[in-house]
Design an enzyme around this catalytic site. Sequence first.
Site, PDB file in Angstrom:
ATOM      1  N   ASP A  90      -0.274  -7.211   2.695  1.00 42.88           N
ATOM      2  CA  ASP A  90      -0.074  -6.241   2.286  1.00 42.88           C
ATOM      3  C   ASP A  90       1.765  -6.326   1.912  1.00 42.88           C
ATOM      4  O   ASP A  90       2.521  -4.798   2.775  1.00 42.88           O
ATOM      5  CB  ASP A  90      -0.208  -5.092   3.293  1.00 42.88           C
ATOM      6  CG  ASP A  90      -0.209  -3.433   2.749  1.00 42.88           C
ATOM      7  OD1 ASP A  90       0.369  -3.406   1.965  1.00 42.88           O
ATOM      8  OD2 ASP A  90      -0.176  -2.831   4.199  1.00 42.88           O
TER       9      ASP A  90
ATOM     10  N   HIS B 152       0.911  -0.949   0.148  1.00 40.13           N
ATOM     11  CA  HIS B 152      -0.351  -0.352   0.044  1.00 40.13           C
ATOM     12  C   HIS B 152       0.733   1.137   0.242  1.00 40.13           C
ATOM     13  O   HIS B 152       0.116   2.264  -0.129  1.00 40.13           O
ATOM     14  CB  HIS B 152      -1.173   0.113   0.952  1.00 40.13           C
ATOM     15  CG  HIS B 152      -0.667   0.691   2.400  1.00 40.13           C
ATOM     16  ND1 HIS B 152      -0.094  -0.610   3.415  1.00 40.13           N
ATOM     17  CD2 HIS B 152      -0.453   1.373   2.918  1.00 40.13           C
ATOM     18  CE1 HIS B 152       0.694   0.587   3.978  1.00 40.13           C
ATOM     19  NE2 HIS B 152       0.818   1.855   4.108  1.00 40.13           N
TER      20      HIS B 152
ATOM     21  N   SER C 187       4.229   3.249   8.255  1.00 35.66           N
ATOM     22  CA  SER C 187       4.126   1.524   7.015  1.00 35.66           C
ATOM     23  C   SER C 187       5.467   0.816   5.952  1.00 35.66           C
ATOM     24  O   SER C 187       5.406   1.885   6.050  1.00 35.66           O
ATOM     25  CB  SER C 187       2.559   2.182   6.277  1.00 35.66           C
ATOM     26  OG  SER C 187       1.795   2.399   6.674  1.00 35.66           O
TER      27      SER C 187
END
Length: 514
Positions: free
Chosen positions: A151, A102, A244
């Site tokens: 992910d 992502h 992230s």
Amino acid sequence: MGGGCDNFGGAASEHSVKLSAVFRAAFLTILLGALVMPTSALGAPVAKKKPVRGHVVNGASTLGPLTWQVGIINAKDVGTAPFQTFCGGTLRDATHVITAAHCVPDSNAADLAVVWNLHRRSDGTNAGAAVRTVSAITSHPQFTDTSSGNDLAILTLSSAMPVGAGTWPITNANVNWTGQPAVISGWGLLFDGGPSPDTLQAAVINVLPDAQCGAYANSYDPSTMLCAGLPNGALTVDTCQGDSGGPLVFNNGTTFPLLGVVSFGRGCADPDFPGVYTRLSNPDLNARAKDPNPPARAEPVNGATVQGTPTAGQTLTCDPGQWNNHTGSFTFTWISAVRGADGKFTDVKSGPSAQTLGLTDSHVGRVVGCAATSVGPGGARQSGAPLVTVAAAPPVAAAAPPVTVPGDLIAPTSRFTRRSCKKRKCSLTITAGDSGGPATKVAVTYARITGCRKGKKGATCRKAKTLKAKSRGKGVFTVTTPRLVPATYRFTVVATDASGNRSKKASVVLRVKR
Ligand code: ARG
């Protein structure tokens, strides 16, 4: 800002990330302004922010760089201090970085760069940080958005980081790490909506039982996701926006196998919603994370376009355009919306998932766009086409009188309908024409075909001579020869009609007697 990560701004909520992931293409980002979220994407009302003190959240500044930690920046920001790290990552070996899919959903490799050995972002490259550009992006082919799992992305670097041949370990497949301490780190927000730190932050949390991520309901998939935070509701330490893609590593003080990749959370350090990490002990994710030669994801070169006339009754086609590394197949999706006078989009509708879209009256006045997604071993990548506005069908023209074009295109036929030879003179009648009308001209020749002596004279003797034809009307012509040497003769005719069409050659053979 880099592809799709919510980061420094802090304004982008996790919810908008999840929603935008449904249609990540650039052309759809413009639609997001108009989308209103009545409740959170998780279906629960958005809770008031907890007052959280903290770092990574509630981590501590590290004393120096962590050897496995990298920051991901936009290639155009290389050389700009402080480094705008929009996501984290883990250096797997000198030329590969593990991060979150992502973080790079709509990026091309050339858009990205990786910084290693970075401690304070404001130091830039002055304190030993090394920057490398990216030559290929690999993402999990099934990744669509964080709540769908998988992910995971791998960045292949254009040249090796100055780390020698060493590698950073990744957990074995099928290991259950529940209850184990693990280190999180990154330059992400110090708390939900808060500022981002200059100095790399880190903290120790625990791998939690899946049940502790139960509040995520269907958005938490225990097979591809890992729940981590502080146990028993003491969840004041967490990763946050900007962390992230970064590492969750097992901490036993000597080796640091990578267990997870920072993926998502609701808010940050919310006791009911621990951080969610990509579960690298999942056998599929494990194999992909360890792939020595990750296949490159396809990249659009010129972008998808909508082909066809955007009027009701017409069919539009989604042209994927040119791509690099496209080895798989394309899927297509359409979207339409009303564009208001203020430029905002409302009544957004999606579908069909097909390459063509038949426009009906219901599309008139709406804007329509499509996206082509290349799905291959290196991951899925979408390219959105510029929107077109659908017009009403033009009024139906009054039935036009049939257009007649003079003349025809059909060659006439011609044939000899009568022939007779008397006293060494021959008379022949020719009839030529077709349904388009009678022939208007004929070219008639005759040539002797027997009795000539060999040699030049013979050739002269055989030479074809023309005969003048008399028109008798309605495509009937007559010819008469002079007195002929007794022999056999071949007569030929080619007829031409008023439109200039010429017939095939017709012939007849006659014997002239003594
Ligand atoms: N999705 C975030 C990012 O893009 C990471 C969020 C992690 N959130 C959490 N509560 N642990 O940086």
